[in-house]
Write a protein that holds these residues in place. Structure first.
Motif, PDB file in Angstrom:
ATOM      1  N   ALA A   1     -18.471 -34.290  35.981  1.00  0.00           N
ATOM      2  CA  ALA A   1     -19.827 -34.580  36.427  1.00  0.00           C
ATOM      3  C   ALA A   1     -19.794 -35.148  37.846  1.00  0.00           C
ATOM      4  CB  ALA A   1     -20.486 -35.567  35.475  1.00  0.00           C
ATOM      5  N   GLY A   2     -20.693 -34.652  38.676  1.00  0.00           N
ATOM      6  CA  GLY A   2     -20.749 -35.073  40.064  1.00  0.00           C
ATOM      7  C   GLY A   2     -19.989 -34.174  41.023  1.00  0.00           C
ATOM      8  N   ASP A   3     -19.138 -33.327  40.478  1.00  0.00           N
ATOM      9  CA  ASP A   3     -18.363 -32.413  41.310  1.00  0.00           C
ATOM     10  C   ASP A   3     -19.212 -31.237  41.769  1.00  0.00           C
ATOM     11  OD1 ASP A   3     -15.117 -32.687  39.628  1.00  0.00           O
ATOM     12  OD2 ASP A   3     -16.158 -34.011  41.054  1.00  0.00           O
ATOM     13  N   SER A   4     -18.589 -30.393  42.582  1.00  0.00           N
ATOM     14  CA  SER A   4     -19.245 -29.195  43.106  1.00  0.00           C
ATOM     15  C   SER A   4     -18.436 -27.953  42.763  1.00  0.00           C
ATOM     16  CB  SER A   4     -19.392 -29.277  44.629  1.00  0.00           C
ATOM     17  OG  SER A   4     -20.192 -30.373  45.015  1.00  0.00           O
ATOM     18  N   LEU A   5     -19.141 -26.839  42.697  1.00  0.00           N
ATOM     19  CA  LEU A   5     -18.521 -25.522  42.520  1.00  0.00           C
ATOM     20  C   LEU A   5     -19.318 -24.516  43.329  1.00  0.00           C
ATOM     21  CD1 LEU A   5     -17.719 -24.913  38.721  1.00  0.00           C
ATOM     22  CD2 LEU A   5     -16.083 -24.942  40.604  1.00  0.00           C
ATOM     23  N   ARG A   6     -18.644 -23.469  43.786  1.00  0.00           N
ATOM     24  CA  ARG A   6     -19.355 -22.363  44.420  1.00  0.00           C
ATOM     25  C   ARG A   6     -19.032 -21.084  43.677  1.00  0.00           C
ATOM     26  NH1 ARG A   6     -19.270 -19.704  50.491  1.00  0.00           N
ATOM     27  NH2 ARG A   6     -17.280 -18.856  49.762  1.00  0.00           N
ATOM     28  N   LEU A   7     -20.066 -20.475  43.149  1.00  0.00           N
ATOM     29  CA  LEU A   7     -19.922 -19.178  42.504  1.00  0.00           C
ATOM     30  C   LEU A   7     -20.145 -18.071  43.527  1.00  0.00           C
ATOM     31  CD1 LEU A   7     -21.932 -19.753  39.192  1.00  0.00           C
ATOM     32  CD2 LEU A   7     -19.538 -20.285  39.704  1.00  0.00           C
ATOM     33  N   SER A   8     -19.411 -16.990  43.360  1.00  0.00           N
ATOM     34  CA  SER A   8     -19.580 -15.817  44.212  1.00  0.00           C
ATOM     35  C   SER A   8     -19.922 -14.618  43.349  1.00  0.00           C
ATOM     36  CB  SER A   8     -18.306 -15.523  44.994  1.00  0.00           C
ATOM     37  OG  SER A   8     -17.980 -16.588  45.859  1.00  0.00           O
TER      38      SER A   8
ATOM     39  N   MET B   1     -23.193 -25.156  43.910  1.00  0.00           N
ATOM     40  CA  MET B   1     -23.683 -26.101  42.902  1.00  0.00           C
ATOM     41  C   MET B   1     -23.085 -27.472  43.189  1.00  0.00           C
ATOM     42  SD  MET B   1     -23.434 -23.709  39.501  1.00  0.00           S
ATOM     43  CE  MET B   1     -21.647 -23.674  39.522  1.00  0.00           C
ATOM     44  N   ASN B   2     -23.944 -28.404  43.537  1.00  0.00           N
ATOM     45  CA  ASN B   2     -23.517 -29.774  43.823  1.00  0.00           C
ATOM     46  C   ASN B   2     -24.057 -30.732  42.760  1.00  0.00           C
ATOM     47  OD1 ASN B   2     -22.359 -28.826  46.229  1.00  0.00           O
ATOM     48  ND2 ASN B   2     -24.234 -29.210  47.392  1.00  0.00           N
ATOM     49  N   SER B   3     -23.469 -31.906  42.702  1.00  0.00           N
ATOM     50  CA  SER B   3     -23.909 -32.944  41.768  1.00  0.00           C
ATOM     51  C   SER B   3     -24.055 -32.381  40.357  1.00  0.00           C
ATOM     52  CB  SER B   3     -25.241 -33.544  42.235  1.00  0.00           C
ATOM     53  OG  SER B   3     -25.119 -34.074  43.527  1.00  0.00           O
ATOM     54  N   LEU B   4     -23.035 -31.706  39.917  1.00  0.00           N
ATOM     55  CA  LEU B   4     -23.100 -31.034  38.613  1.00  0.00           C
ATOM     56  C   LEU B   4     -23.216 -32.042  37.478  1.00  0.00           C
ATOM     57  CD1 LEU B   4     -20.558 -28.200  39.295  1.00  0.00           C
ATOM     58  CD2 LEU B   4     -22.895 -27.865  38.468  1.00  0.00           C
ATOM     59  N   LYS B   5     -23.951 -31.632  36.470  1.00  0.00           N
ATOM     60  CA  LYS B   5     -24.196 -32.462  35.292  1.00  0.00           C
ATOM     61  C   LYS B   5     -23.662 -31.745  34.049  1.00  0.00           C
ATOM     62  CE  LYS B   5     -28.602 -33.937  37.322  1.00  0.00           C
ATOM     63  NZ  LYS B   5     -30.075 -34.003  37.119  1.00  0.00           N
ATOM     64  N   PRO B   6     -23.362 -32.483  32.989  1.00  0.00           N
ATOM     65  CA  PRO B   6     -22.903 -31.811  31.758  1.00  0.00           C
ATOM     66  C   PRO B   6     -23.900 -30.762  31.254  1.00  0.00           C
ATOM     67  CG  PRO B   6     -22.424 -34.143  31.639  1.00  0.00           C
ATOM     68  CD  PRO B   6     -23.227 -33.946  32.891  1.00  0.00           C
TER      69      PRO B   6
END
Length: 125
Positions: free
Chosen positions: A14-21, A83-88
């Motif tokens: 939680a709180g991390d970031s991901l980038r989907l392509s 996607m920033n500030s990811l939540k469960p």
């Protein structure tokens, strides 16, 4: 025919970031509106974000507004979802979609013609 291939999913905290392509196999990528949906088990597919053919207009679900950013690179035939500030509660399978209707803001899954196979995003608490 357009084939869409998503990548970039994974397991984060939680709180991390991901980038989907989303890589599209078409010579006319700029003719397609692009979007992202997500789906949890036993739930309906939910619209996340959409972007117009030129990238000049975007639309987001309220649940991700301010945290997610959709973009595209027409020279690379690729769309992205930052996607920033990811939540469960963002844990889902994420699908890339494409359509030529011009309605990049449409929330109905049935209005998007082309779908990728999906990529899993899991956010731990």
């Amino acid at each position: 025919q357009v084939q869409l291939v998503e990548s970039g999913g994974g397991l984060v905290q939680a709180g991390d970031s991901l980038r989907l392509s989303c890589a599209a196999s078409t010579r006319s990528f700029s003719s397609y509106d692009m979007g992202w949906f997500r789906q949890a088990p036993a739930k309906e597919r939910e619209f996340v974000a959409g972007i117009s053919r030129t990238g000049g207009s975007t639309y987001y679900a309220d649940s991700v507004k301010g945290r997610f950013t959709i973009s595209r690179d027409n020279a690379k035939n690729t769309a992205y979802l930052q996607m920033n500030s990811l939540k469960p509660e963002d844990t889902d399978v994420y699908f890339c979609v494409a359509d030529t209707s011009g309605a990049y803001y449409t929330l109905r899954p049935g209005n998007w013609y082309y779908w990728g196979q999906g990529t899993q995003v899991t956010v731990s608490s």
